[in-house]
Scaffold this active site. Structure first.
Site, mmCIF file in Angstrom:
data_model
loop_
_atom_site.group_PDB
_atom_site.id
_atom_site.type_symbol
_atom_site.label_atom_id
_atom_site.label_comp_id
_atom_site.label_asym_id
_atom_site.label_seq_id
_atom_site.Cartn_x
_atom_site.Cartn_y
_atom_site.Cartn_z
ATOM 1 N N ALA A 122 0.603 -1.382 -0.005
ATOM 2 C CA ALA A 122 -0.486 0.157 -0.324
ATOM 3 C C ALA A 122 0.913 1.476 0.104
ATOM 4 O O ALA A 122 2.058 0.936 0.227
ATOM 5 C CB ALA A 122 -1.165 -0.221 1.277
ATOM 6 N N LYS A 123 -0.306 2.718 -0.608
ATOM 7 C CA LYS A 123 1.108 3.819 0.063
ATOM 8 C C LYS A 123 0.348 4.780 0.310
ATOM 9 O O LYS A 123 -1.148 4.496 -0.055
ATOM 10 C CB LYS A 123 1.884 3.491 -1.046
ATOM 11 C CG LYS A 123 2.604 5.194 -0.972
ATOM 12 C CD LYS A 123 4.429 4.216 -0.364
ATOM 13 C CE LYS A 123 4.943 5.211 -0.685
ATOM 14 N NZ LYS A 123 6.249 4.590 0.044
#
Lengths: 176, 412
Positions: free
Chosen positions: B101-102
């Site tokens: 994720a980011k």
């Protein structure tokens, strides 16, 4: 350009296979020799004529007119082969047109004349029917084979589905 | 092409080798969920400021999704999306049980007061708290964020969900943080460097090293390699490069930087050189530890180092990568080289969940093990399949994510 019908010539026609010269003559008597120029239509898609045609010289092509207006050439008919036999034995509109590709000499056998021969118990007429059955059976066999291949191909396509390919790549080939 | 787009290029390079179909690639690349929220605050001067917050959750086939949260004015969805995918491959290649994720907010943290930053962080949590959490998606510090921001995040999240120290990592050591997290990325870089030199039959004391970037990663890498007997001949930061052919006295450099507001500017016991000069020094090991996109095609032709260890994310453009391969310069790829950070985050999360604290020795020991095993895996695959270390790393990452997806039941 003339073509003389001889029993030697007719003996080469598969439809007249295994007939005596006298039988060939009987059939020749009720047939007409016809000549067509290149491009002339012999038999029209949707038409209901009941003639059996045999190519003696030249080449014809079987053309299907698509609903989109385009013509597709389904086959070419070379000397000694026949066409029109399906409508001849089973009345129905022609499924395609046949036109002359080159100058062609054809033998035309009409349904009414043929029925006369049958009524007279003419062996030649029954032999012709027997030969026609063989030719149609051959064609049916080819069709069966083609259908079988088509089905097999579909099965092949199903078995190489993307997901199993992905699985095989990661679990067999690249399971690191 | 923007720097992060190279990631996609490298993904396809590996996917080509694996002969993955277009549809399977799309399946692997498409993020699971993309969140975009409004973050509006009243600033200290009474102005109303509106920012956009993003969180892209790329893949969770191997575990809860994990990735940094960055505060930077240029943050946009494309960048966050690409970096989220990168996290998926990174966590997979070092085999920690996370997905990728980011996140980010397009705010310039230098322009905001701590009070304003805290508001921004808390509002962002208000907007996304239902979609993140210790078992879902665990943010961590990134560009423009730090342990303090993580503490605010945890505090705000806990208001909704009760005591939840494992909802973020990179927290202050006093607030469920991990002793040793600060040094972890640099230490990881150091470990893979030593392993690589070992494979090349080189002893550390015979090797010279240049490090570009002297922030958290650069300093800890320098410290680790110096203690391992390598000769660090040059370091640099935004103020320029500092070169000493006989080897820099790293403890002295670190002391100087500590007393000089974190800057190398004016360091006296070395010859000043430019950043460009540092990158083309005749050294054994070159470590880019600053920004992405450092090596382009023309610089790649000038590099004289034998080995490049990518401590920064995405320092090498694809054309440069090709040139390095032609010139037989060994490049150890970012997705493994700098994975020490996320690995330490994993340790922090594990301890938070167990309510049990490891000592620093155990943190280092486990980190050394994971980095060494990851190095070995990548090296062996590269040798076995005759591909670059980068392609090997991506193949391992993609393979693990793909197998987890398949084993989880695949797509309906």
């Amino acid at each position: 350009m003339t073509l003389t019908i001889t029993t030697e010539l007719l003996a080469q026609v598969p439809l007249f296979h295994d007939m005596k010269p006298s039988e060939l003559e009987q059939l020749a008597q009720i047939s007409q020799l016809m000549h067509f120029q290149p491009g002339e239509v012999i038999l029209r898609q949707g038409g209901r004529s009941q003639n059996l045609w045999v190519v003696l010289e030249g080449t014809c092509e079987v053309v299907r007119h698509g609903s989109d207006g385009r013509d597709v050439i389904l086959a070419t008919v070379e000397p000694y082969a026949n066409f029109g036999e399906m409508s001849f034995f089973h009345p129905a509109p022609h499924s395609a047109s046949v036109r002359a590709k080159t100058h062609v000499h054809l033998l035309r056998l009409g349904r009414n004349e043929y029925e006369d021969l049958i009524r007279r118990n003419c062996l030649a007429a029954y032999k012709l029917a027997y030969n026609a059955v063989q030719i149609l059976a051959q064609r049916l066999r080819r069709m069966d084979q083609w259908v079988a291949e088509l089905l097999e191909q579909q099965e092949d396509e199903q078995s190489v589905c993307e997901w199993s390919q992905f699985r095989q790549t990661l679990f067999s080939k690249w399971n690191l | 092409m923007r720097a992060f787009e190279a990631t996609e290029f490298y993904f396809h390079q590996a996917a080509d080798l694996l002969d993955l179909s277009k549809n399977i690639r799309t399946l692997l690349i498409t993020p699971k969920r993309e969140i975009q929220v409004q973050v509006s605050i009243e600033r200290d001067n009474g102005e109303v400021a509106t920012y956009i917050g993003y969180r892209v959750q790329h893949d969770n086939s191997r575990g809860p999704m994990k990735g940094g949260l960055r505060y930077h004015p240029d943050v946009d969805l494309d960048e966050v999306r690409s970096l989220a995918a990168l996290m998926t491959w990174k966590t997979a290649v070092v085999e920690i049980p996370y997905g990728g994720a980011k996140g980010g907010i397009n705010v310039n943290p230098r322009e905001l007061s701590p009070r304003e930053l805290q508001k921004v962080t808390r509002i962002f949590v208000d907007e996304i708290h239902d979609l993140v959490g210790p078992d879902t998606d665990i943010p961590a510090p990134d560009m423009g964020t730090n342990a303090e921001v993580m503490a605010w995040f945890m505090n705000q999240y806990s208001k909704y969900h009760g005591f939840s120290p494992a909802c973020v990592t990179g927290k202050p050591v006093e607030l469920y943080g991990l002793p040793g997290r600060e040094e972890a990325t640099g230490r990881g870089v150091g470990i893979v460097t030593l392993k690589l030199l070992g494979r090349l039959g080189r002893k550390p004391h015979q090797c010279t090293v240049a490090i570009q970037g002297f922030g958290n990663v650069g300093t800890h890498t320098a410290k680790f390699l110096h203690e391992a007997d390598c000769r660090i001949v040059a370091v640099s930061d935004i103020s320029g490069g500092y070169y000493r052919p006989e080897g820099l006295d790293i403890p002295d450099v670190l002391r100087y930087v500590m007393q000089n507001n974190g800057s190398l500017s004016g360091y006296p016991n070395a010859e000043p050189i430019s950043n460009e000069q540092l990158l083309t020094l005749d050294v054994d090991v070159l470590i880019p530890a600053a920004l992405g996109g450092v090596f382009d095609a023309s610089l790649a032709k000038e590099v004289r180092a034998r080995v490049i260890i990518e401590a920064a994310n995405g320092p090498t453009w694809p054309e440069a990568d090709r040139i390095f391969q032609q010139r037989e310069i060994i490049v150890f790829p970012d997705i493994v080289a700098n994975a020490g950070g996320v690995t330490a985050s994993y340790f922090e999360w594990v301890q938070n969940r167990q309510h049990y604290r490891w000592g620093i020795q155990r943190v280092r020991q486990e980190l050394d093990r994971i980095m060494s095993e990851s190095f070995q895996r990548v090296w062996e695959l590269a040798v076995q399949k005759k591909v670059s270390l980068r392609t090997a790393a991506y193949i391992i990452g993609i393979g693990r994510v793909g197998r987890a997806t398949i084993l989880g039941g695949g797509v309906p």
